[in-house]
Design a protein around this motif. Structure first.
Motif, mmCIF file in Angstrom:
data_model
loop_
_atom_site.group_PDB
_atom_site.id
_atom_site.type_symbol
_atom_site.label_atom_id
_atom_site.label_comp_id
_atom_site.label_asym_id
_atom_site.label_seq_id
_atom_site.Cartn_x
_atom_site.Cartn_y
_atom_site.Cartn_z
ATOM 1 N N ALA A 147 -35.389 10.859 -21.914
ATOM 2 C CA ALA A 147 -36.133 10.105 -22.927
ATOM 3 C C ALA A 147 -36.979 9.021 -22.279
ATOM 4 N N GLN A 148 -36.402 8.322 -21.315
ATOM 5 C CA GLN A 148 -37.144 7.258 -20.632
ATOM 6 C C GLN A 148 -38.384 7.814 -19.937
ATOM 7 N N TYR A 170 -43.912 9.997 -27.207
ATOM 8 C CA TYR A 170 -42.850 9.216 -27.846
ATOM 9 C C TYR A 170 -41.988 10.101 -28.735
ATOM 10 N N GLU A 171 -42.606 11.066 -29.393
ATOM 11 C CA GLU A 171 -41.830 12.000 -30.219
ATOM 12 C C GLU A 171 -40.884 12.820 -29.350
ATOM 13 N N LYS A 172 -41.343 13.195 -28.151
ATOM 14 C CA LYS A 172 -40.470 13.917 -27.222
ATOM 15 C C LYS A 172 -39.321 13.032 -26.759
ATOM 16 N N ALA A 173 -39.623 11.756 -26.537
ATOM 17 C CA ALA A 173 -38.578 10.811 -26.145
ATOM 18 C C ALA A 173 -37.543 10.668 -27.249
ATOM 19 N N ILE A 174 -38.005 10.602 -28.494
ATOM 20 C CA ILE A 174 -37.099 10.500 -29.649
ATOM 21 C C ILE A 174 -36.190 11.718 -29.730
ATOM 22 N N ALA A 175 -36.771 12.895 -29.513
ATOM 23 C CA ALA A 175 -35.999 14.137 -29.612
ATOM 24 C C ALA A 175 -35.047 14.323 -28.433
ATOM 25 N N ASN A 179 -29.499 8.665 -29.963
ATOM 26 C CA ASN A 179 -28.459 7.640 -29.931
ATOM 27 C C ASN A 179 -29.064 6.277 -30.230
ATOM 28 N N ILE A 180 -28.208 5.326 -30.545
ATOM 29 C CA ILE A 180 -28.660 4.020 -31.023
ATOM 30 C C ILE A 180 -29.341 3.185 -29.928
ATOM 31 N N LEU A 181 -29.091 3.517 -28.679
ATOM 32 C CA LEU A 181 -29.701 2.768 -27.588
ATOM 33 C C LEU A 181 -31.155 3.145 -27.359
ATOM 34 N N VAL A 182 -31.459 4.413 -27.532
ATOM 35 C CA VAL A 182 -32.772 4.941 -27.141
ATOM 36 C C VAL A 182 -33.660 5.292 -28.333
ATOM 37 N N THR A 183 -33.113 6.007 -29.293
ATOM 38 C CA THR A 183 -33.931 6.557 -30.375
ATOM 39 C C THR A 183 -34.697 5.498 -31.169
#
Length: 233
Positions: A147-148, A170-175, A179-183
């Motif tokens: 994600a990063q 950013y949508e790829k990072a979300i997918a 989790n609560i740290l990243v999404t």
């Protein structure tokens, strides 16, 4: 009556059925033994080749790559970006690891680290080049790096004002990591980019997802303000 007895005598018993089947199998094996042996040999070679390649080539290369990048990781942790990238004259840097072991998982991770180092040094073009060399990996800890990586590429494109391409990353990072740290972090970034694009519906959907699914996150603290502003437009 004699006819019936003759028919009864010619009936095939279960034992004879098995024997006939065995004879047929034996004949087939005798007739095709050469072909079967070749096929079996191919299977053995393929299986042996796979395990040989994995344990005699891949695994040792991975271990060497890990050893090679150990010092570079220490420089990275100390925020000595140039030494982490290029080494210190005695030890290798991430670029050296990529050049020699770029096809390994460690080489891929080195590319991710190298991209961050270039970002810290202000070289956006090189940062994007190396971040793109990273290959996603499976496993709980790795999804955050996945994600990063997408998110950092998105940041570079935002810096270039390439908002559409940035929103896709950013949508790829979300997918990549739910989790609560990243999404929620990347949901907010995506929402801000959608606002830049004038896509208020997508921005509102991203903000609402933060509020609904990640209410305990840092990003949720002021998300109602953003939602209210968009609802008034």
């Amino acid at each position: 009556m004699a006819t019936k007895n003759k028919k009864a005598n010619t009936a095939v018993t279960p034992e004879e059925t098995i024997e006939n089947a065995l004879n047929s199998t034996e004949q087939f094996l005798q007739k095709n033994s050469k072909t079967l042996l070749i096929a079996l040999g191919v299977i053995v070679v393929v299986v042996a080749g796979f395990f040989g390649y994995k344990y005699l080539i891949v695994q040792p290369r991975m271990e060497k790559a890990s050893e090679m990048m150990y010092v570079a990781e220490q420089y990275y942790a100390a925020e000595n970006w140039d030494a982490a990238l290029n080494g210190d004259g005695n030890s290798a840097g991430f670029v050296d690891v990529i050049d020699e072991y770029g096809s390994t998982a460690q080489g891929s991770l080195a590319a991710h680290y190298a991209g961050i180092c270039y970002l810290k040094l202000g070289d956006m073009d090189s940062a994007l080049e190396y971040l793109k060399k990273y290959d996603n990996t499976k496993g709980a800890p790795n999804v955050i790096i996945n994600a990063q990586n997408y998110g950092l590429q998105g940041d570079i494109l935002v810096n270039r004002k390439e908002y559409k391409a940035a929103s896709e990353l950013y949508e790829k990072a979300i997918a990549a990591a739910d989790n609560i740290l990243v999404t929620p972090y990347y949901l907010k970034k995506a929402a801000l980019v959608y606002e830049q694009l004038g896509d208020n519906a997508s921005a509102l959907a991203a903000y609402r997802r933060i509020a609904d699914e990640f209410g305990a996150s840092l990003e949720a603290r002021d998300v109602e303000k953003y939602i209210g502003q968009l609802e008034q437009k």
